[in-house]
Enzyme design. Structure first.
Site, short mmCIF file in Angstrom:
data_model
loop_
_atom_site.label_atom_id
_atom_site.label_comp_id
_atom_site.label_asym_id
_atom_site.label_seq_id
_atom_site.Cartn_x
_atom_site.Cartn_y
_atom_site.Cartn_z
N HIS A 100 55.73 -19.61 -9.90
CA HIS A 100 54.60 -18.67 -9.97
C HIS A 100 54.58 -17.83 -8.70
O HIS A 100 54.78 -18.34 -7.60
CB HIS A 100 53.30 -19.45 -10.12
CG HIS A 100 52.08 -18.58 -10.12
ND1 HIS A 100 51.85 -17.64 -11.11
CD2 HIS A 100 51.02 -18.49 -9.27
CE1 HIS A 100 50.71 -17.02 -10.85
NE2 HIS A 100 50.19 -17.52 -9.74
N CYS A 142 53.61 -12.71 -13.43
CA CYS A 142 52.97 -12.85 -12.13
C CYS A 142 53.76 -12.11 -11.05
O CYS A 142 53.18 -11.59 -10.09
CB CYS A 142 52.82 -14.32 -11.77
SG CYS A 142 54.36 -15.25 -11.89
#
Length: 1320
Positions: free
Chosen positions: A483, A177
């Site tokens: 994330h 990510c």
């Protein structure tokens, strides 16, 4: 491709929406197993017509409207409710929907057929068509909180359609990510994208697979032109030289940015883009030190690609409020004075000086890194600072450029050092000359040209350094992992978008503000621990300069090589699309000619979730498969099965709309339920018609037929209304019914009282278990039972023994049982009388298990085990009523904490032989005759309070249940539960002497009753064997809660029976370990013992002595050892002899204690004392002395020093001490102990920070501060290092915290990493 205005979705506002009530509809799709756990939520105005509800549901789930039904699911019997009308204009309010409440609906099949999937229009060219996709829609909303995080799971079909925003996402390979966020930011930067497009790849010079710029070009072209929802980044990471393992390594996005820019610069050497990174991202600053006495200044020029801004100043509990405040702190100079004075070359001495940074040039694209990751030196762990830090949409950097210091009164000329970026000069001269350094253009580093015109700072326009925010890279999570996603503003439409891996959605400025971090209110130093973990990590601003601000290249402006690349990528995507369509339109044929004739097999449609054969395909052999399967899709919610037949059989036709019924025939006389046969029926058939259909299939008369439908587990419904259709009775796609057609009068009874119901109820709750009996089971319990009955009980012996089968399943005769029992009990009675005359008054000892029991009525001796002693006591008791009253004096509350010990309390019963041969009528109390009160208070608390608090927690803590209720009746006999056992031949390898039983038992039976049923097969009373449940990998856990049923067991579970006395109420099985403080392994297991509630520590020590002698060979006197608390491997509170379990000492099942052998008399006499373990460190010898216990009367540091002086002779003023770290024995290398421990803490008591010594067992290292550390040669140090490493590895204390090792982020320019054998 930039999304146009026509693609933007604008929600329609309903007039007076605030006044109109709204209806919350929650729809569950029950048509297949993949969607049964998903919920679709719609919040609609109450005036919405039903047909609009169906349309909205169809759009949400991707079904064709009219091919499914919606029925109520608010706990209403759906079988009795008609589906909602999908064509009705009736409003939700008129259709009985309740505003302000949750209205649950079930999406079901229509007329027995599955809903039809809305097909994708693959030929459409408009991007908006591709916005539709099957499956749950991703959540699109605020990105400022962790609750809005979108799952990383996705299906292949979900990435085939472009987002409604017009932008394409990037697939997360695993933990990439951070890479996706940076790539999307670079793609949305016009200057970077345009420059990348102008670079042309020469295939003759480089492999395209390893070319980073070329793969970035391809990725950007796909991001701009692809019609997919998301594309892969594997080609880009492959050009980095990464393998699949790199996808599982999460890195810092700022670190990736630097490494990638460096790799691009290397690849772009000798090209037009060679200086692209510097032109766009590089700025300059000056690192200076200026003497405060003469004004002389030394400086060095540094370049930067990003500016790191601290969130919280070092040592401060308050974070900077804004980016501007952090920037001011970044250039705030510090004063070098005192021991940090600066040596001035002009003054030729150390002087006070000012050291700081000055910004000389700001880049065109300004990158600010918010340093949210820090290191906590208290916990020695990385942490994330979630404090709030605001950042503006427009940032004025003119206030930060070349901040001048206070002028020096001297005016001497500058002295150049000769280096390009270093020098020294007077402050005045520096201010006028150096601020106009090479490449200066209004404070922006545009090019490296020494011949450019110098523009002095006073001529700067005020608005020349206004930057606009266009990218926020957000991190959600902690320092251990999280994330990344990016919030990016498009320069084409000034709209903000969230690029969250494969999901792209529109967001607002309010969503950007939510990434500032922080929480409401002030919580001091640890405020960030309570804040949202989702916050901005990296900010990218662009200079507002109309002359330089570029727009994205239009298609007709593309260089020729990019046009060719676009064409190639489109052709590849179209080819992939065509191949996918071919694969989806192709059915793989099976060659069955040699296996079975083609006329003896056929394809049928099968629904696995409902175990339902939906239809066959007679007469449709020439129909295309695409039509038969309801369209071409990537996945189907059904399977195709190949059904075969013998040549003499005929296929049954399976027609759409039919339902499948499995029919079980019940025989009441034989009490059996036959295996099912399958019939097919229609939902509109009546019960009468259904009976006739079954009658033809199973050849039973329909007139006397009773049909019971099992709608779900144990939900039996007798079909009594002849004219009622099957659908109204609750029939669905697949059904199970039980059919009985006998001439008995059972049908006249109420169904729940009938024999049929009881038989079906038993059938539904009966499970099959495999029971492993212990080796050489001592005999049949039926013998003792029969003798007891014959000796005075009015019960029928035949009835009792009729249920008991021998090993071969044959019944023993009553005469044989009596003969065997009489001889056994005669000898036992004689022996008991003899021992009764001798009057054994000695205290017998306890052992937790006895493995070699010949019979439950063992011979007795003065040193009998606890199991034998209990049998002896039971044999002496003949008054069951007294026993029951004694039972009732204990607590009857159940306990849930026991996990590893059997609990049983069978002291007497109407069927037990323990009361047969009594010597007297004496009542036998619980162990040690103690009461059932418990005090849950620690020793230290009680020492401070000086009083006792009592409350009854006996059963809560005991973890034991009684096998009898308050009336004295066996719990297993209160309600008869089905039990049938027969010998079973187990697989080979189970060992000689082992016998297996296959037991069919009602799983509602209690464990106590189950054990009583097993008594005849084990050969001992249920209180003298234990039940272990066998899990996967042959792990065994003891089942101990006698009042619980076998409902957690399932078919074919395995059970192991082991001999040994089960615990009684208030008893605990305790593991005893020996504490050896000066041994290499200080924790040694000794034995299992049984402690009882109310027992004193001294009593438990008395019972341990003979067990220690017999089992461990330890000859100890009661005053030469102690018991103490064990927590993991750490010794804790010393238990004093007068302490009572459950009053002074909290005890639980599977408890563990330390036994410590004393060198002398016990010094611990009071709960107010404190016992610590001290160990002297000798720096001059590089060694540690053995442990010595120090007993303190208080928690005073002065007393500790005095005690250490007594045992060591070190003067009080020279004693330094430190608390040991980690698990006992707190091992530490002698190479580290001198500097790594916190020596000589400035405290007056031990129970405060940083020591926190409040209980016994703490480790204290001490030393003589006047003792010098030994000087080691390199050879000695290496030798000692090896020795210490070996020692610590053996003790297992080398590493107390071992986080996952982070892998360095590298990009390999040659496309493959070099194998470094020296690295892990």
């Amino acid at each position: 491709m930039v999304p146009g205005e026509e693609n933007q979705l604008v929600p329609k506002e309903i007039e007076n929406a605030a006044e109109e009530p709204r209806v919350l509809c929650i729809i569950q799709d029950t048509t297949n197993s993949k969607t049964v756990n998903e919920r679709i939520t719609l919040n609609l105005p109450a005036s919405t017509p039903l047909r609009r509800l169906f349309e909205d549901v169809a759009n949400k789930v991707g079904y064709i409207n009219g091919t499914f039904d919606l029925v109520w699911g608010n706990g209403i019997n759906t079988a009795d409710m008609a589906p909602l009308d999908h064509t009705s204009d009736k409003s939700l309010l008129d259709a009985n929907f309740e505003p302000g409440k949750k209205n649950f609906l079930h999406l079901t099949d229509k007329d027995g057929e599955q809903p039809q999937i809305l097909l994708e229009d693959s030929s459409a060219g408009d991007d908006s068509v591709h916005d539709k996709f099957i499956g749950p829609l991703p959540r699109e909303g605020s990105v400022g909180s962790t609750s809005d995080y979108v799952s990383q799971s996705y299906s292949y079909s979900s990435i085939l359609n472009k987002s409604e925003t017009g932008y394409v996402g990037l697939v997360n390979q695993a933990m990439t990510c951070y890479l996706n966020s940076l790539l999307q930011t670079l793609f949305m930067t016009p200057e970077f994208r345009n420059a990348l497009y102008k670079w042309e790849f020469e295939e003759s010079e480089e492999d395209p697979v390893t070319s980073i710029p070329y793969q970035l070009q391809r990725l950007f072209v796909l991001l701009q032109t692809s019609k997919k929802r998301a594309i892969e980044t594997t080609d880009v990471t492959r050009s980095f030289g990464w393998d699949s393992s790199e996808a599982w390594q999460q890195h810092d996005v700022q670190e990736l940015c630097r490494v990638m820019f460096d790799a691009l610069e290397q690849k772009w050497k000798q090209t037009e883009q060679a200086d692209l990174i510097n032109e766009l991202y590089q700025g300059k600053l000056k690192d200076y030190v200026r003497c405060l006495e003469c004004g002389y200044e030394g400086w060095r020029i540094d370049t930067y690609l990003d500016i790191p801004l601290v969130i919280r100043p070092y040592g401060s509990s308050q974070a900077f409020a804004s980016v501007e405040e952090a920037l001011h702190a970044f250039i705030q100079p510090e004063i070098l004075d005192g021991p940090n004075q600066y040596f001035c070359e002009r003054c030729k001495k150390k002087c006070d000086a000012r050291k700081g940074l000055r910004f000389l040039h700001f880049p065109y694209l300004l990158t600010l890194q918010l340093k949210r990751f820090d290191f906590d030196y208290t916990t020695m762990h990385r942490i994330k600072l979630n404090d709030r830090m605001t950042f503006p949409e427009e940032l004025d950097m003119s206030t930060f450029i070349d901040v001048e210091d206070e002028k020096s009164p001297q005016t001497e000329s500058c002295t150049d050092s000769g280096a390009e970026n270093e020098g020294s000069c007077h402050s005045d001269q520096m201010s006028n000359d150096f601020s106009n350094d090479d490449g200066v253009d209004e404070g922006i580093c545009l090019e490296n040209n020494s011949g450019t015109e110098k523009i002095p700072k006073p001529g700067l326009e005020k608005n020349s350094l206004i930057y606009e925010l266009f990218s926020v890279m957000v991190h959600s999570g902690s320092a251990a992992g999280g994330h990344y996603y990016a919030c990016i503003k498009s320069f084409s439409d000034e709209q903000w978008y969230s690029f969250n891996d494969q999901h792209v959605s529109r967001i607002t400025q309010e969503d950007i503000k939510k990434t500032h971090g922080g929480s409401s209110g002030s919580r001091g130093y640890y405020s960030s621990a309570f804040a949202s973990s989702t916050n901005a990590y990296m900010l990218i601003y662009r200079l507002k300069d109309p002359a330089r601000n570029a727009k994205f290249l239009e298609v007709d402006e593309y260089p020729e090589h990019i046009k060719n690349l676009v064409q190639r990528e489109r052709e590849l995507e179209e080819q992939e699309k065509r191949q996918r369509e071919i694969e989806r339109n192709t059915c793989k044929m099976m060659d069955l000619e040699e296996v079975i004739p083609m006329d003896c097999c056929r394809l049928v449609k099968y629904d696995e979730f409902h175990d339902y054969l939906e239809r066959s395909y007679e007469g449709e052999e020439d129909t295309p498969m695409g039509l038969l399967l309801g369209g071409v899709k990537s996945t189907y919610m059904f399977d195709l099965l190949l059904e075969t037949r013998r040549p003499d059989q005929v296929f049954q036709s399976y027609k759409p709309g039919e339902v499948m019924v499995k029919v079980h025939v019940v025989d009441l006389k034989a009490e059996s339920v036959a295996a099912p046969i399958t019939v097919r029926a229609y939902l509109n058939q009546t019960v009468t018609e259904f009976k006739q259909l079954i009658s033809k299939a199973i050849h039973l008369p329909a007139e006397t037929m009773r049909i019971v439908l099992e709608r779900c587990y144990n939900d039996l419904r007798l079909l009594t209304v002849p004219s009622k259709p099957l659908k109204a009775e609750g029939f669905f796609r697949s059904n199970k019914v039980f059919v009985e057609s006998s001439e008995t009068l059972d049908y006249q009874l109420a169904f729940t009282d009938s024999h049929l119901w009881k038989l079906l109820d038993r059938h539904a709750n009966t499970i099959r278990l495999f029971v492993l009996l212990p080796e050489q089971s001592p005999g049949s319990y039926c013998k003792r039972t029969a003798y007891q009955k014959a000796g005075g009980d009015s019960g029928n012996v035949d009835d009792d023994c009729e249920r008991v089968k021998g090993p071969a399943g044959s019944l023993k005769s009553v005469e044989a049982i009596l003969e065997e029992s009489t001889e056994k009990l005669k000898s036992l009675s004689l022996q008991q009388q003899q021992e009764g005359d001798n009057g054994d008054s000695s205290k017998s000892t306890e052992t937790s298990d006895f493995e070699n029991i010949e019979s439950p009525l063992n011979e007795r001796d003065s040193s009998a085990s606890v199991g034998n002693r209990e049998l002896e006591q039971h044999m002496q008791t003949s008054d069951p009523e007294n026993f029951q009253s004694e039972e009732r004096s204990d607590s009857d509350v159940n306990n849930d904490r026991s996990t590893s010990s059997v609990d049983s309390d069978i002291l007497s019963s109407s069927h037990s032989s323990d009361t047969l041969c009594n010597a007297d009528n004496a009542q036998i109390p619980l162990a040690n005759g103690l009461d059932s009160h418990s005090i849950t208070s620690s020793r230290r608390t009680k020492a401070n309070e000086g009083k006792k608090e009592t409350w009854d927690t006996a059963e809560e803590d005991s973890g034991t249940d009684s096998e009898y209720d308050e009336s004295g009746k066996s719990r297993g006999e209160i309600q008869y539960m089905y039990f049938k056992a027969e010998p079973y031949a187990a697989d080979e390898g189970s060992g000689e002497g082992h016998k297996w039983l296959m037991v069919h038992v009602d799983k509602r039976i209690t464990l106590a009753a189950f054990k009583q049923h097993l008594e005849p097969f084990v050969g001992v009373l249920s209180s003298h064997f234990k039940v272990f449940r066998v899990y996967a990998s042959n792990q065994e856990f003891e089942s101990v809660r006698l009042n619980e049923t076998l409902s957690s067991f399932s078919d074919d579970n395995k059970i192991t029976i082991r001999l040994g006395r089960a615990l009684k109420k208030g008893e605990y099985r305790v593991k005893v370990y020996q504490l050896l403080v000066n041994e290499q392994e200080p924790c040694k297991f000794l034995l299992d013992a049984v402690f009882a509630k109310g027992m004193t520590v001294r009593q438990s020590k008395e019972e341990l002595i003979p067990q220690l002698r017999e089992q461990c060979g330890l000859e100890l006197s009661i005053d030469r050892f102690r018991l103490r608390k064990k927590t993991w491997k750490n010794p804790g509170t010393v238990f004093l002899d007068y302490h009572i379990y459950e009053e002074d000492i909290n005890i639980s099942s599977n408890w563990e204690v330390f036994l410590e052998v004393l060198d002398g008399v016990e010094k611990m006499k009071s709960m107010s004392q404190l016992a610590v373990l001290s160990r002297r460190w000798r720096p001059s010898e590089m060694k540690l002395d053995p442990f010595q216990e120090v007993v303190l009367e208080s928690s005073s540091v002065d007393e500790l020093r005095e005690k250490l002086y007594e045992i060591s002779g070190i003067p009080l003023e020279d004693i330094e001490f430190a608390k040991g770290r980690g698990t006992f024995p707190c091992d530490i290398s002698v190479l580290d102990i001198h500097q790594d421990l916190d020596w000589n803490p400035r405290v007056s008591t031990l129970n405060v920070w940083p020591l926190y010594i409040c209980d016994d067992g703490a480790v204290i290292f001490y030393r003589d501060r006047t003792e010098e550390l030994m000087e080691l040669t390199d050879e000695q140090r290496n030798e000692l290092m090896k020795k210490e490493s070996s020692r610590l590895q053996k003790t297992g204390h080398r590493v107390t915290y071992s986080p996952r090792k982070e892998k360095a982020l590298k990009i390999y320019l040659d496309g493959a990493p070099n194998k470094d054998l020296t690295q892990d």
